[in-house]
Write a protein that holds these residues in place. Structure first.
Motif, PDB file in Angstrom:
ATOM      1  N   LEU A  32      -3.103   6.917   8.487  1.00 59.54           N
ATOM      2  CA  LEU A  32      -4.447   6.231   8.856  1.00 59.54           C
ATOM      3  C   LEU A  32      -5.606   7.096   8.041  1.00 59.54           C
ATOM      4  O   LEU A  32      -6.412   6.675   7.426  1.00 59.54           O
ATOM      5  CB  LEU A  32      -4.665   6.248  10.233  1.00 59.54           C
ATOM      6  CG  LEU A  32      -3.793   5.197  10.857  1.00 59.54           C
ATOM      7  CD1 LEU A  32      -4.038   5.517  12.473  1.00 59.54           C
ATOM      8  CD2 LEU A  32      -4.345   3.795  10.298  1.00 59.54           C
ATOM      9  N   LYS A  33      -5.554   8.605   8.211  1.00 56.13           N
ATOM     10  CA  LYS A  33      -6.566   9.450   7.799  1.00 56.13           C
ATOM     11  C   LYS A  33      -6.432   9.349   6.146  1.00 56.13           C
ATOM     12  O   LYS A  33      -7.683   9.433   5.429  1.00 56.13           O
ATOM     13  CB  LYS A  33      -6.339  10.900   8.040  1.00 56.13           C
ATOM     14  CG  LYS A  33      -6.765  10.891   9.767  1.00 56.13           C
ATOM     15  CD  LYS A  33      -6.490  12.477  10.430  1.00 56.13           C
ATOM     16  CE  LYS A  33      -7.092  12.389  11.619  1.00 56.13           C
ATOM     17  NZ  LYS A  33      -6.997  13.446  12.278  1.00 56.13           N
ATOM     18  N   ALA A  43      -4.313  -5.041   7.138  1.00 54.88           N
ATOM     19  CA  ALA A  43      -4.957  -5.197   8.676  1.00 54.88           C
ATOM     20  C   ALA A  43      -3.913  -6.237   9.590  1.00 54.88           C
ATOM     21  O   ALA A  43      -3.619  -6.004  10.561  1.00 54.88           O
ATOM     22  CB  ALA A  43      -6.153  -6.031   8.379  1.00 54.88           C
ATOM     23  N   ARG A  44      -3.508  -7.070   9.036  1.00 55.31           N
ATOM     24  CA  ARG A  44      -2.572  -8.055   9.855  1.00 55.31           C
ATOM     25  C   ARG A  44      -1.328  -7.637  10.149  1.00 55.31           C
ATOM     26  O   ARG A  44      -0.760  -7.639  11.244  1.00 55.31           O
ATOM     27  CB  ARG A  44      -2.351  -9.517   8.927  1.00 55.31           C
ATOM     28  CG  ARG A  44      -1.503 -10.480   9.900  1.00 55.31           C
ATOM     29  CD  ARG A  44      -1.325 -11.595   9.157  1.00 55.31           C
ATOM     30  NE  ARG A  44      -0.559 -11.592   8.078  1.00 55.31           N
ATOM     31  CZ  ARG A  44       0.749 -11.519   7.893  1.00 55.31           C
ATOM     32  NH1 ARG A  44       1.231 -11.560   9.152  1.00 55.31           N
ATOM     33  NH2 ARG A  44       1.581 -11.446   6.728  1.00 55.31           N
ATOM     34  N   VAL A  47      -3.995  -3.867  13.096  1.00 60.82           N
ATOM     35  CA  VAL A  47      -3.999  -4.661  14.268  1.00 60.82           C
ATOM     36  C   VAL A  47      -2.754  -4.583  14.920  1.00 60.82           C
ATOM     37  O   VAL A  47      -3.218  -4.127  16.540  1.00 60.82           O
ATOM     38  CB  VAL A  47      -4.310  -6.234  14.105  1.00 60.82           C
ATOM     39  CG1 VAL A  47      -4.372  -7.197  15.325  1.00 60.82           C
ATOM     40  CG2 VAL A  47      -5.724  -6.431  13.462  1.00 60.82           C
ATOM     41  N   PRO A  48      -1.529  -4.549  14.564  1.00 61.27           N
ATOM     42  CA  PRO A  48      -0.412  -4.243  15.646  1.00 61.27           C
ATOM     43  C   PRO A  48      -0.439  -2.762  16.126  1.00 61.27           C
ATOM     44  O   PRO A  48      -0.098  -2.562  17.226  1.00 61.27           O
ATOM     45  CB  PRO A  48       0.816  -4.264  14.567  1.00 61.27           C
ATOM     46  CG  PRO A  48       0.363  -5.592  13.697  1.00 61.27           C
ATOM     47  CD  PRO A  48      -1.066  -5.224  13.527  1.00 61.27           C
ATOM     48  N   LEU A  49      -1.151  -1.767  15.496  1.00 64.80           N
ATOM     49  CA  LEU A  49      -1.233  -0.728  15.998  1.00 64.80           C
ATOM     50  C   LEU A  49      -2.133  -0.561  17.290  1.00 64.80           C
ATOM     51  O   LEU A  49      -1.957  -0.022  18.226  1.00 64.80           O
ATOM     52  CB  LEU A  49      -1.563   0.523  15.041  1.00 64.80           C
ATOM     53  CG  LEU A  49      -0.773   1.018  13.987  1.00 64.80           C
ATOM     54  CD1 LEU A  49      -1.504   1.779  12.845  1.00 64.80           C
ATOM     55  CD2 LEU A  49       0.313   1.864  14.563  1.00 64.80           C
ATOM     56  N   ALA A  59      -6.408   8.452  19.536  1.00 67.75           N
ATOM     57  CA  ALA A  59      -6.379   8.967  17.949  1.00 67.75           C
ATOM     58  C   ALA A  59      -6.014   7.689  17.013  1.00 67.75           C
ATOM     59  O   ALA A  59      -6.793   7.479  16.046  1.00 67.75           O
ATOM     60  CB  ALA A  59      -5.553  10.032  17.778  1.00 67.75           C
ATOM     61  N   ILE A  60      -4.993   6.928  17.463  1.00 68.05           N
ATOM     62  CA  ILE A  60      -4.573   5.974  16.695  1.00 68.05           C
ATOM     63  C   ILE A  60      -5.439   4.629  16.679  1.00 68.05           C
ATOM     64  O   ILE A  60      -5.919   4.197  15.522  1.00 68.05           O
ATOM     65  CB  ILE A  60      -3.348   5.419  16.986  1.00 68.05           C
ATOM     66  CG1 ILE A  60      -2.094   6.580  16.719  1.00 68.05           C
ATOM     67  CG2 ILE A  60      -2.839   3.929  16.312  1.00 68.05           C
ATOM     68  CD1 ILE A  60      -0.571   6.188  17.116  1.00 68.05           C
ATOM     69  N   VAL A  61      -5.946   4.390  17.679  1.00 65.54           N
ATOM     70  CA  VAL A  61      -7.018   3.294  18.153  1.00 65.54           C
ATOM     71  C   VAL A  61      -8.106   3.556  17.193  1.00 65.54           C
ATOM     72  O   VAL A  61      -8.742   2.958  16.278  1.00 65.54           O
ATOM     73  CB  VAL A  61      -7.259   2.915  19.431  1.00 65.54           C
ATOM     74  CG1 VAL A  61      -8.522   1.914  19.581  1.00 65.54           C
ATOM     75  CG2 VAL A  61      -5.979   2.473  20.223  1.00 65.54           C
TER      76      VAL A  61
END
Length: 116
Positions: free
Chosen positions: A5-6, A32-33, A37-39, A48-50
């Motif tokens: 993500l980073k 994204a899909r 969004v699943p994360l 942190a993930i959100v």
């Protein structure tokens, strides 16, 4: 996961504003899909993930610069990112976003508990 993500954030920050190559690749992969969004849905308690997923999603929904390449295609991809939140409303992606916003607002010094 967090490292990826980073990395995505770094790639999007360095993306050429005229060609937006990284943006178009992530759109073509339906990141994204299929991923972001699943994360949000599956890890709503992992701050942190959100937070980092939302940062990437923010990059993917930035307004289109009409002087850049393929502005209509950019807008279509932005619309697909927004639609990703609405595909499975019962699974709660928007709930996670609302919870993040509510938590941030509840920490505001002038906000009372009744307002939260």
């Amino acid at each position: 996961c967090l490292g990826c993500l980073k990395d995505l954030q770094r790639f999007l920050r360095k993306d050429d504003p005229d060609t937006r190559d990284v943006f178009f690749k992530l759109g073509a992969f339906e990141t994204a899909r299929k991923d972001l969004v699943p994360l949000l849905i599956h890890y709503p308690q992992d701050h942190a993930i959100v937070y980092n997923s939302l940062k990437v999603l923010t990059f993917l929904t930035m307004p289109v610069n009409t002087t850049s390449a393929r502005p209509q295609e950019q807008q279509q991809l932005i619309d697909k990112v927004k639609e990703a939140f609405l595909l499975h409303p019962h699974e709660g992606a928007m709930t996670v976003v609302a919870d993040v916003a509510a938590a941030a607002l509840s920490r505001h010094p002038r906000m009372s508990e009744e307002q939260a």
